[in-house]
Motif scaffolding. Structure first.
Motif, PDB file in Angstrom:
ATOM      1  N   ALA A 100       0.610  -1.291  -0.139  1.00  0.00           N
ATOM      2  CA  ALA A 100      -0.422  -0.228   0.282  1.00  0.00           C
ATOM      3  C   ALA A 100       1.164   1.490  -0.025  1.00  0.00           C
ATOM      4  O   ALA A 100       0.293   2.264  -0.538  1.00  0.00           O
ATOM      5  N   GLY A 101       1.927   1.210   0.708  1.00  0.00           N
ATOM      6  CA  GLY A 101       3.166   2.567   0.387  1.00  0.00           C
ATOM      7  C   GLY A 101       3.187   2.850   0.932  1.00  0.00           C
ATOM      8  O   GLY A 101       4.084   3.854   2.153  1.00  0.00           O
ATOM      9  N   ALA A 102       3.121   1.830   2.938  1.00  0.00           N
ATOM     10  CA  ALA A 102       3.984   2.102   4.044  1.00  0.00           C
ATOM     11  C   ALA A 102       5.474   2.047   3.845  1.00  0.00           C
ATOM     12  O   ALA A 102       6.276   1.576   3.230  1.00  0.00           O
ATOM     13  N   SER A 103       6.002   3.049   4.992  1.00  0.00           N
ATOM     14  CA  SER A 103       7.063   3.410   5.162  1.00  0.00           C
ATOM     15  C   SER A 103       7.853   2.379   6.364  1.00  0.00           C
ATOM     16  O   SER A 103       9.328   2.714   6.525  1.00  0.00           O
ATOM     17  N   GLY A 104       6.845   1.449   7.166  1.00  0.00           N
ATOM     18  CA  GLY A 104       7.536   1.599   8.244  1.00  0.00           C
ATOM     19  C   GLY A 104       6.663   0.463   9.302  1.00  0.00           C
ATOM     20  O   GLY A 104       5.077   0.872   8.635  1.00  0.00           O
ATOM     21  N   TYR A 105       6.777  -0.588   9.682  1.00  0.00           N
ATOM     22  CA  TYR A 105       5.430  -0.992  10.599  1.00  0.00           C
ATOM     23  C   TYR A 105       6.092  -1.734  11.915  1.00  0.00           C
ATOM     24  O   TYR A 105       7.421  -1.374  12.131  1.00  0.00           O
ATOM     25  N   LEU A 106       5.453  -0.955  12.680  1.00  0.00           N
ATOM     26  CA  LEU A 106       6.081  -0.879  14.779  1.00  0.00           C
ATOM     27  C   LEU A 106       5.054  -1.945  15.106  1.00  0.00           C
ATOM     28  O   LEU A 106       3.344  -1.485  14.782  1.00  0.00           O
ATOM     29  N   LEU A 107       4.880  -2.534  16.291  1.00  0.00           N
ATOM     30  CA  LEU A 107       4.327  -3.172  17.109  1.00  0.00           C
ATOM     31  C   LEU A 107       3.491  -2.863  17.735  1.00  0.00           C
ATOM     32  O   LEU A 107       4.436  -1.555  18.576  1.00  0.00           O
ATOM     33  N   LYS A 108       2.474  -2.426  18.742  1.00  0.00           N
ATOM     34  CA  LYS A 108       2.235  -1.441  20.018  1.00  0.00           C
ATOM     35  C   LYS A 108       2.743  -1.592  20.875  1.00  0.00           C
ATOM     36  O   LYS A 108       2.665  -0.998  22.217  1.00  0.00           O
ATOM     37  N   ASN A 109       3.215  -2.854  20.730  1.00  0.00           N
ATOM     38  CA  ASN A 109       4.460  -3.174  22.289  1.00  0.00           C
ATOM     39  C   ASN A 109       5.401  -2.749  22.768  1.00  0.00           C
ATOM     40  O   ASN A 109       6.449  -3.143  23.156  1.00  0.00           O
ATOM     41  N   SER A 110       6.328  -2.409  21.129  1.00  0.00           N
ATOM     42  CA  SER A 110       6.792  -2.176  21.053  1.00  0.00           C
ATOM     43  C   SER A 110       7.762  -0.816  21.793  1.00  0.00           C
ATOM     44  O   SER A 110       8.947  -0.159  22.574  1.00  0.00           O
ATOM     45  N   GLY A 111       7.038   0.421  22.275  1.00  0.00           N
ATOM     46  CA  GLY A 111       7.297   1.598  23.369  1.00  0.00           C
ATOM     47  C   GLY A 111       7.091   2.582  22.737  1.00  0.00           C
ATOM     48  O   GLY A 111       7.454   2.862  20.879  1.00  0.00           O
ATOM     49  N   ILE A 112       7.167   3.435  23.750  1.00  0.00           N
ATOM     50  CA  ILE A 112       6.473   4.536  22.706  1.00  0.00           C
ATOM     51  C   ILE A 112       8.472   5.124  22.375  1.00  0.00           C
ATOM     52  O   ILE A 112       8.318   6.035  21.326  1.00  0.00           O
ATOM     53  N   LYS A 113       9.551   4.986  23.296  1.00  0.00           N
ATOM     54  CA  LYS A 113      10.414   5.553  22.547  1.00  0.00           C
ATOM     55  C   LYS A 113      11.046   5.089  21.163  1.00  0.00           C
ATOM     56  O   LYS A 113      12.260   5.451  20.349  1.00  0.00           O
ATOM     57  N   MET A 114      10.454   3.587  20.861  1.00  0.00           N
ATOM     58  CA  MET A 114      10.818   3.251  19.467  1.00  0.00           C
ATOM     59  C   MET A 114      10.426   3.930  18.569  1.00  0.00           C
ATOM     60  O   MET A 114      10.303   3.730  17.122  1.00  0.00           O
ATOM     61  N   LEU A 115       9.064   4.153  19.139  1.00  0.00           N
ATOM     62  CA  LEU A 115       8.102   4.947  18.085  1.00  0.00           C
ATOM     63  C   LEU A 115       8.544   6.207  17.848  1.00  0.00           C
ATOM     64  O   LEU A 115       8.357   6.318  16.650  1.00  0.00           O
ATOM     65  N   SER A 116       8.972   6.871  18.734  1.00  0.00           N
ATOM     66  CA  SER A 116      10.566   8.314  18.361  1.00  0.00           C
ATOM     67  C   SER A 116      11.436   7.464  17.254  1.00  0.00           C
ATOM     68  O   SER A 116      11.339   8.868  16.128  1.00  0.00           O
ATOM     69  N   LYS A 117      12.266   6.464  17.819  1.00  0.00           N
ATOM     70  CA  LYS A 117      13.014   6.881  16.853  1.00  0.00           C
ATOM     71  C   LYS A 117      12.419   6.186  15.687  1.00  0.00           C
ATOM     72  O   LYS A 117      13.246   6.801  14.173  1.00  0.00           O
ATOM     73  N   ALA A 118      11.385   5.982  15.937  1.00  0.00           N
ATOM     74  CA  ALA A 118      10.722   4.841  14.241  1.00  0.00           C
ATOM     75  C   ALA A 118       9.936   6.461  12.910  1.00  0.00           C
ATOM     76  O   ALA A 118      10.535   6.386  12.073  1.00  0.00           O
ATOM     77  N   ILE A 119       9.820   7.679  14.245  1.00  0.00           N
ATOM     78  CA  ILE A 119       9.173   8.745  13.215  1.00  0.00           C
ATOM     79  C   ILE A 119      10.847   9.400  12.750  1.00  0.00           C
ATOM     80  O   ILE A 119      10.143   9.929  11.787  1.00  0.00           O
ATOM     81  N   LYS A 120      11.510   9.629  13.466  1.00  0.00           N
ATOM     82  CA  LYS A 120      12.787  10.191  12.904  1.00  0.00           C
ATOM     83  C   LYS A 120      12.926   9.726  11.845  1.00  0.00           C
ATOM     84  O   LYS A 120      13.964  10.247  11.206  1.00  0.00           O
ATOM     85  N   VAL A 121      13.657   7.799  11.644  1.00  0.00           N
ATOM     86  CA  VAL A 121      13.902   7.725  10.269  1.00  0.00           C
ATOM     87  C   VAL A 121      12.807   7.857   9.612  1.00  0.00           C
ATOM     88  O   VAL A 121      13.365   7.596   8.335  1.00  0.00           O
ATOM     89  N   ILE A 122      12.034   7.373   9.594  1.00  0.00           N
ATOM     90  CA  ILE A 122      10.642   7.658   8.172  1.00  0.00           C
ATOM     91  C   ILE A 122      11.648   8.861   8.201  1.00  0.00           C
ATOM     92  O   ILE A 122      11.376   9.514   6.698  1.00  0.00           O
ATOM     93  N   ALA A 123      11.448   9.848   8.679  1.00  0.00           N
ATOM     94  CA  ALA A 123      10.861  11.201   8.329  1.00  0.00           C
ATOM     95  C   ALA A 123      12.105  11.335   7.290  1.00  0.00           C
ATOM     96  O   ALA A 123      12.517  12.942   6.658  1.00  0.00           O
ATOM     97  N   GLU A 124      13.618  10.900   7.475  1.00  0.00           N
ATOM     98  CA  GLU A 124      14.571  11.576   6.646  1.00  0.00           C
ATOM     99  C   GLU A 124      15.150  10.197   5.641  1.00  0.00           C
ATOM    100  O   GLU A 124      15.808  10.388   4.236  1.00  0.00           O
ATOM    101  N   GLY A 125      13.371   9.895   5.377  1.00  0.00           N
ATOM    102  CA  GLY A 125      13.583   9.218   4.247  1.00  0.00           C
ATOM    103  C   GLY A 125      13.809   7.649   3.290  1.00  0.00           C
ATOM    104  O   GLY A 125      14.347   7.147   2.896  1.00  0.00           O
ATOM    105  N   ASN A 126      14.837   7.327   5.308  1.00  0.00           N
ATOM    106  CA  ASN A 126      14.568   5.788   4.862  1.00  0.00           C
ATOM    107  C   ASN A 126      13.211   4.557   5.721  1.00  0.00           C
ATOM    108  O   ASN A 126      11.710   5.385   5.908  1.00  0.00           O
ATOM    109  N   THR A 127      13.465   3.390   5.905  1.00  0.00           N
ATOM    110  CA  THR A 127      12.737   2.816   6.125  1.00  0.00           C
ATOM    111  C   THR A 127      13.118   1.510   7.504  1.00  0.00           C
ATOM    112  O   THR A 127      13.771   1.621   8.012  1.00  0.00           O
ATOM    113  N   PHE A 128      11.571   1.727   8.418  1.00  0.00           N
ATOM    114  CA  PHE A 128      11.413   1.225   9.562  1.00  0.00           C
ATOM    115  C   PHE A 128      10.569   0.515  10.247  1.00  0.00           C
ATOM    116  O   PHE A 128       9.243   0.283   9.925  1.00  0.00           O
ATOM    117  N   PHE A 129      11.538  -1.413  10.255  1.00  0.00           N
ATOM    118  CA  PHE A 129      10.625  -2.209  10.718  1.00  0.00           C
ATOM    119  C   PHE A 129      11.244  -2.684  12.142  1.00  0.00           C
ATOM    120  O   PHE A 129      12.115  -2.804  12.740  1.00  0.00           O
TER     121      PHE A 129
END
Length: 213
Positions: free
Chosen positions: A96-125
């Motif tokens: 569908a075009g997603a740049s990242g995939y994160l599970l809800k039990n991963s924690g808010i700090k990993m969400l913060s990391k994912a946001i920053k990685v994706i914002a830089e044009g990369n992909t996060f899993f």
């Protein structure tokens, strides 16, 4: 600054994310909705840099919403935040075009990391999702989140119990009414998640943990 809208049918999760990023100078939550249809309207109105969306939502799911968003606004990034760790769900979000995939039990700090990685044009899993097939869908730099917590899905735990009982992939597939290739995929994912080196090590691990699942 990375502007974000969130689509999630559990308001408590939205409130938690908003609270965490309230004073963040790099990330700003500019809107939230509780279903896919409202997400489309909000994206059109706010034009965020990033969309965080659940998969299962009322009126329109996250996969369908992502397809529409990416067809209209190719520059807007999408991060799936969900409880689904099944390969099919991951594949559909990638397609569908997603740049990242994160599970809800991963924690808010990993969400913060994912946001920053994706914002830089990369992909996060998330480190706990199945990603052995991802190279078929991704042509960008990929970051895999790091976590000390090993999270096996209920299906993986079920298969691990069968492995501990000495069953082959074919026998497990017959018992669980799934394809043998699906069992083999789960085996590979568990070897990766558990940082093992081979199928034999997985069998030994399963036997050692037989009564702890």
């Amino acid at each position: 600054m990375t502007t974000i809208v969130i689509a999630e049918d559990h308001q408590m999760l939205i409130d938690g994310v908003k609270s965490f990023f309230e004073y963040d100078e790099e990330i700003k939550i500019i809107g939230s909705v509780n279903n896919g249809e409202e997400l489309i309207k909000l994206v059109e109105l706010k034009q965020p840099k990033l969309v965080i969306t659940d998969i299962r939502m009322p009126k329109m799911d996250g996969i369908a919403a992502t397809k529409i968003i990416k067809s209209k606004f190719k520059h807007i990034k999408v991060l799936a935040l969900t409880m689904f760790d099944q390969p099919d769900a991951i594949k559909q979000m990638l397609d569908a075009g997603a740049s990242g995939y994160l599970l809800k039990n991963s924690g808010i700090k990993m969400l913060s990391k994912a946001i920053k990685v994706i914002a830089e044009g990369n992909t996060f899993f998330d480190p706990n999702v199945a990603f052995n097939f991802m190279n078929d869908y991704i042509d960008k730099n990929v970051t895999i989140g790091k976590s000390d917590q090993i999270v096996l899905s209920n299906r993986e735990k079920e298969i691990l119990q069968h492995i501990a009982n000495g069953k082959t992939s074919k026998q497990i597939a017959e018992d669980l009414f799934i394809a043998k290739t699906t069992v083999d995929t789960h085996r590979k994912n568990m070897i990766r998640k558990l940082n093992l080196n081979s199928g034999n090590e997985l069998v030994k691990y399963a036997i050692d943990k037989k009564y702890q699942f």
